[in-house]
Each structure stands twice: as C-alpha cells, then as structure tokens.
Scaffold this active site. Structure first.
Site, PDB file in Angstrom:
ATOM      1  N   ARG A 223       0.852  -1.188   0.000  1.00  0.00           N
ATOM      2  CA  ARG A 223       0.000   0.000   0.000  1.00  0.00           C
ATOM      3  C   ARG A 223       0.888   1.237   0.000  1.00  0.00           C
ATOM      4  NH1 ARG A 223      -3.688  -2.580  -1.655  1.00  0.00           N
ATOM      5  NH2 ARG A 223      -5.744  -2.865  -0.718  1.00  0.00           N
ATOM      6  N   HIS A 271      -1.479   0.069  -9.937  1.00  0.00           N
ATOM      7  CA  HIS A 271      -2.177  -0.827  -8.989  1.00  0.00           C
ATOM      8  C   HIS A 271      -2.787  -2.038  -9.710  1.00  0.00           C
ATOM      9  CE1 HIS A 271      -4.138  -0.917  -4.751  1.00  0.00           C
ATOM     10  NE2 HIS A 271      -4.043  -2.143  -5.246  1.00  0.00           N
TER      11      HIS A 271
END
Ligand code: GLV
Length: 308
Positions: A223, A271
């Site tokens: 993250r 992502h």
C-alpha cells in the site's frame, strides 16, 4: 437472500454471473443504492460510498473484493458484523507473477538493456544464476507467503520478514521491528507485500533505505502509505537505491505532476500487481455464504484491531 455488490473498478456482471453459478438462489443487487436496503444480507464491496453499508440493517457479513481492507475499516459507520478479506487464488497467483517478473527483470538486467538499446549500444554481459540473487520479501501473509515460496522455488536466495514469527521452507525469516534491517541488508531486490496498518505506515523511510544494500532494487506491491515518497527519491538520487518498481501510491491515480512518473529509474504500474478474479474469487465468497447459512464460522475474518 440479497447480496449487494459495489465496486467502481470490478466487473459487476462478471461477478454476478460467477456468483449465480455457485449459488443460483442468490439475488444480486449491483445498484449504487440497493433497491431494498433492509433485505440485504451480504455485501461484496470495494470502496463503497461512506455510510453505504450502515443503511443495511439486516447485514450479516461484509466481503471485501480486495485483500487489503483498510478503506473499509476507516469508515466510522462500518456495521459491527464480520468483515472478510479477499483470499482468492487468482489474486495470489497474479501477485506472485508480478513479483517474479520484478525479480527476473532486475536479475537479468533488463532496465540496463533498455538503456543500451536507447543508445544503440551492444554490450554483452554474463547472466547470473538465480541462486546468486538475494530477495527480501516483506510481509509473509497470504500474498507475501506465496511470493516468497514462488521465488524460493525459482532458485533465489529468499529472506522474509513479518510481524509475527513465520516459517516457510527454503526462506530465511525474521520478525518484528528488530528483524527488518537484518532481512534487507544483503538483498538485491526488496519486495514490500504488507497490509496497510498503523504499524506499517511510513515504514519505507530514509532509515529503511539506508539499511538496504547499496544499489539494490526496491518494489512496493502493498500500500502506498507505507512509502515516504521523498525519502525514496532522495535514496534514488544518492544511488543508495538503484531502481524502484511501484504499483501502489498514497494518492491513486498517481497525480500527473508526481516526480515518480518521469523518474528514469522508477517504473510505475497502476495498482495492477494483483487482481481479484470472478472465476476464482466467487467460489471463495460463495463458500463463506454457505457457511453463514449453515451457522458455521466464516473464513478470512479480519481482526479489526490488527487491521487485516
Ligand atoms: C489490492 O490491492 C487488494 O488489496 O486486493
């Protein structure tokens, strides 16, 4: 038996079809606002609108479409029902593929060949064996554990680090804050595969990069809030970190003015390291719904204190 599906980045029709193949009697409502909020028993969601789940008064469980549940847990109105993170064999396999590619790319010097090609220069080098390359995998949970096993099976020297002691065949593991520097010290490639928790926020800072082997490659698949962007840029400028591969960012989409976009030694991917796939994820969700119907314990329930 209504399930509310919400995601602005997953294919609702493909999920509805895959869930119906498993549970033909399941009613799936994929509207932004469920038609009958009081009839919804289960929610399968990625970043639902804040407060969206709180209106579902008969809700029994929340299934996350993502492995990382930090955005759900950040909602102060989150109903007090079990939250299950996504454990999808498709997600695990795609993350392991991406990590393997990051390691192979560094191991086989592909960024250097791209540079040589741009300069029309022919420079042969002798390849190293995988066993001469050391990789540190930070995070040894569902995803990090699979990454570490894939790399160990491919012949790399693998180190692993996790919050709690973890044993994986062929991987030298360390744990806790004290184990981190030792884990990355001799690694040619460092892969972050950690969940977003208060303990991992800003973990990749100047002190962390200083503990890495000079000239190594850093990749983050976990993250974005784990990375102090300016500290990585400084470490790249000094050559302490040779290259970075980043799939996750503090702000997503990565703002167009961010220095990572144009940095010659940073590879940005949007992502996509792993993705939950309906064909492999729906059976996992369906299994949990069957368990709920039978009054059996759910699998992959998140510990809200721990954050994953
Ligand atoms: C993706 O980032 C996930 O958490 O599944």
């Amino acid at each position: 038996m209504v399930l509310w599906f919400f995601s602005d980045s997953d294919d609702a029709d493909a999920w509805a079809q895959a869930l119906r193949d498993e549970l033909p009697d399941l009613v799936i409502d994929a509207g932004v606002d469920p038609r009958e909020p009081a009839a919804v028993r289960w929610a399968l969601v990625w970043r639902p609108p804040p407060g969206g789940l709180a209106r579902l008064t008969a809700l029994e469980a929340i299934f996350s479409l993502a492995a990382g549940v930090e955005s759900l847990l950040a909602d102060p109105t989150l109903p007090d029902v079990p939250v299950c993170r996504m454990v999808d064999p498709g997600l695990t396999a795609t993350v392991a593929d991406y990590a393997h590619l990051v390691v192979l790319r560094a191991h086989r010097d592909f960024p250097r060949f791209a540079q040589l090609q741009a300069e029309r220069r022919w420079r042969q080098t002798t390849p190293r064996l995988a066993g001469e390359v050391t990789v540190a995998v930070l995070g040894l949970g569902e995803l990090g554990g699979a990454v570490a096993r894939r790399l160990a099976d491919s012949g790399y020297q693998v180190r692993g680090w996790s919050r709690r002691p973890t044993a994986i065949d062929g991987v030298r593991t360390a744990c806790g804050p004290d184990g981190l520097a030792a884990c990355v010290r001799d690694a040619d490639v460092v892969l972050g595969v950690l969940p977003a928790t208060p303990a991992t926020r800003d973990l990749f800072d100047a002190a962390f990069f200083a503990a890495m082997k000079p000239g190594a490659t850093f990749a983050n698949l976990g993250r974005g809030d784990q990375l102090v962007d300016t500290d990585l840029l400084a470490a790249l400028d000094r050559g302490q970190v040779a290259r970075a591969v980043l799939d996750v960012f503090r702000d997503e989409p990565l703002p167009s003015e961010h220095p990572f976009w144009g940095h010659p030694r940073v590879l940005v991917t949007p992502h996509v390291a792993g993705s939950t796939l309906p064909a492999t994820g729906a059976p996992v969700v369906a299994d949990n719904i069957r368990r709920a119907r039978a009054g059996r314990p759910l699998r992959h329930v998140v510990d809200r204190e721990r954050g994953y």
